[in-house]
Design an enzyme around this catalytic site. Structure first.
Site, PDB file in Angstrom:
ATOM      1  N   ASP A   7      20.474  -2.042 -25.315  1.00  0.00           N
ATOM      2  CA  ASP A   7      21.206  -2.760 -24.479  1.00  0.00           C
ATOM      3  C   ASP A   7      22.378  -3.425 -25.111  1.00  0.00           C
ATOM      4  O   ASP A   7      22.208  -4.094 -26.028  1.00  0.00           O
ATOM      5  CB  ASP A   7      20.348  -3.582 -23.750  1.00  0.00           C
ATOM      6  CG  ASP A   7      20.874  -4.502 -22.847  1.00  0.00           C
ATOM      7  OD1 ASP A   7      21.841  -3.963 -21.836  1.00  0.00           O
ATOM      8  OD2 ASP A   7      20.792  -5.781 -22.684  1.00  0.00           O
ATOM      9  N   LYS A  62      11.706  -4.858 -19.136  1.00  0.00           N
ATOM     10  CA  LYS A  62      12.940  -5.742 -19.608  1.00  0.00           C
ATOM     11  C   LYS A  62      12.794  -6.730 -20.634  1.00  0.00           C
ATOM     12  O   LYS A  62      11.665  -7.283 -20.827  1.00  0.00           O
ATOM     13  CB  LYS A  62      13.617  -6.039 -18.297  1.00  0.00           C
ATOM     14  CG  LYS A  62      14.013  -5.090 -17.309  1.00  0.00           C
ATOM     15  CD  LYS A  62      15.337  -4.351 -17.824  1.00  0.00           C
ATOM     16  CE  LYS A  62      16.556  -5.191 -17.338  1.00  0.00           C
ATOM     17  NZ  LYS A  62      17.860  -4.455 -17.588  1.00  0.00           N
ATOM     18  N   ARG A  74      35.079   1.610  13.097  1.00  0.00           N
ATOM     19  CA  ARG A  74      34.957   0.726  11.918  1.00  0.00           C
ATOM     20  C   ARG A  74      33.770   0.932  11.280  1.00  0.00           C
ATOM     21  O   ARG A  74      33.706   0.897   9.794  1.00  0.00           O
ATOM     22  CB  ARG A  74      35.016  -0.912  12.487  1.00  0.00           C
ATOM     23  CG  ARG A  74      35.111  -1.803  11.237  1.00  0.00           C
ATOM     24  CD  ARG A  74      36.557  -1.764  10.730  1.00  0.00           C
ATOM     25  NE  ARG A  74      36.518  -0.863   9.399  1.00  0.00           N
ATOM     26  CZ  ARG A  74      37.595  -0.165   9.032  1.00  0.00           C
ATOM     27  NH1 ARG A  74      38.830  -0.216   9.812  1.00  0.00           N
ATOM     28  NH2 ARG A  74      37.749   0.659   8.005  1.00  0.00           N
ATOM     29  N   LYS A 127      21.613  -1.969  -9.190  1.00  0.00           N
ATOM     30  CA  LYS A 127      22.911  -3.233  -8.889  1.00  0.00           C
ATOM     31  C   LYS A 127      23.515  -2.547  -7.833  1.00  0.00           C
ATOM     32  O   LYS A 127      24.818  -2.153  -7.740  1.00  0.00           O
ATOM     33  CB  LYS A 127      23.627  -3.308  -9.920  1.00  0.00           C
ATOM     34  CG  LYS A 127      23.216  -4.098 -11.485  1.00  0.00           C
ATOM     35  CD  LYS A 127      23.907  -4.174 -12.369  1.00  0.00           C
ATOM     36  CE  LYS A 127      23.252  -4.899 -13.747  1.00  0.00           C
ATOM     37  NZ  LYS A 127      23.894  -4.958 -14.909  1.00  0.00           N
ATOM     38  N   GLU A 165      13.562  -2.107 -22.783  1.00  0.00           N
ATOM     39  CA  GLU A 165      14.883  -2.303 -23.173  1.00  0.00           C
ATOM     40  C   GLU A 165      14.680  -3.266 -24.584  1.00  0.00           C
ATOM     41  O   GLU A 165      13.828  -3.951 -24.872  1.00  0.00           O
ATOM     42  CB  GLU A 165      15.302  -3.596 -22.262  1.00  0.00           C
ATOM     43  CG  GLU A 165      16.607  -3.987 -22.565  1.00  0.00           C
ATOM     44  CD  GLU A 165      17.061  -5.270 -21.517  1.00  0.00           C
ATOM     45  OE1 GLU A 165      17.924  -5.028 -20.774  1.00  0.00           O
ATOM     46  OE2 GLU A 165      16.391  -6.284 -21.443  1.00  0.00           O
TER      47      GLU A 165
END
Length: 274
Positions: free
Chosen positions: A213, A162, A95, A130, A192
């Site tokens: 963005d 960012k 598994r 992510k 960004e």
């Protein structure tokens, strides 16, 4: 390799815990078995060495024969690896090996689809942070195997200013200036931007890479024209297999796709005793 071993050992501990009750009850110690890994659908192979390592940790005597290599296409119904060894070890590792392998193949397969969609444009498909907590090293490897490139691995190996960084610093130009004072000369500074005014500010402040963005195609094209190769460009947001070719056609250098590691589908693989 140490980090991968840690991931595997944690997964085995989670799955086996105090012992595999079913296997101990039904399979006599010392039983030798042979098993095959079979593709239940078409995919790009990634993670076969990881699967092999699962069984090696449980029992170094398990033989593992690879019939395909990572990065190669595998077709539905194809046997792409054989195993032979202690049946208990094979059953206990099944598994965990499949979980990791199926996820990595899913990521590589999706990445390959994005790479194919922008072929000839010059745009490069890159991933993001992510990723599944604890599995980043495996998932980023799978992206590379599928033909994509890795963005920064973590917060320590790249400067990406960012929106919230710029807000906290008091503006894009100030944030870039502060980053330039701290970052080594070998490290590029990316920032960004959300509109053409911010793009202009980033260019004038000397950003090395400008992240565009959630811009529509018209704004992306205008941003690339405004930058005029004074910085590398990266498109982000709203990227999927239906939109990526049009985004690539705007002339951006990179297209970051969070979906590669957060919205992939694990492929279907079976391990069957023979």
């Amino acid at each position: 390799m140490f980090e991968i071993d840690r991931i595997i050992r944690n997964a085995l501990q989670e799955d086996i815990g105090l012992g595999d009750i079913t296997t101990r009850a039904t399979v006599t110690a010392g039983t030798i078995a042979r098993a095959e890994l079979v593709a239940k659908e078409d995919f790009v192979l990634a993670g076969l060495d990881v699967a092999q390592q699962v069984f090696a940790i449980l029992d170094p005597a398990v033989a593992f024969e690879k019939l395909r290599e990572d990065g190669q296409p595998v077709r539905r119904g194809e046997v792409f690896a054989w195993l032979k060894g202690d049946a208990r070890a094979l059953l206990q590792g099944e598994r965990v090996a499949l979980n990791l392998l199926q996820r990595m193949c899913g990521i590589a397969t999706l990445t390959a689809q994005f790479v194919a969609a922008v072929e000839g444009s010059g745009a490069i498909i890159v991933d993001t942070r992510k990723t599944t907590p604890g599995l980043r090293v495996l998932e980023k490897y799978a992206v590379r195997t599928g033909g994509g490139r890795n963005h920064r691995t973590s917060l320590y190996d790249g400067v990406l200013i960012k929106e919230n960084h710029s807000m906290a610093a008091g503006g894009i130009a100030i944030a870039i200036e502060r980053a330039r004072q701290v970052a080594p000369h070998t490290l590029k500074i990316e920032v960004e931007t959300r509109d053409l005014a911010e793009v202009d500010e980033a260019v004038k402040a000397g950003a090395d890479i400008i992240l565009l963005d959630n811009m529509d195609l018209e704004t992306l094209t205008a941003a690339v024209d405004l930058i005029e190769s004074r910085a590398l460009t990266e498109a982000s947001g709203g990227v999927n297999l239906d939109t990526v070719a049009e985004i690539a056609a705007t002339g951006v250098n990179f297209i970051s796709v969070g979906a590669l590691t957060h919205s992939f589908r694990a492929v279907d693989i079976s391990m069957l005793f023979r």
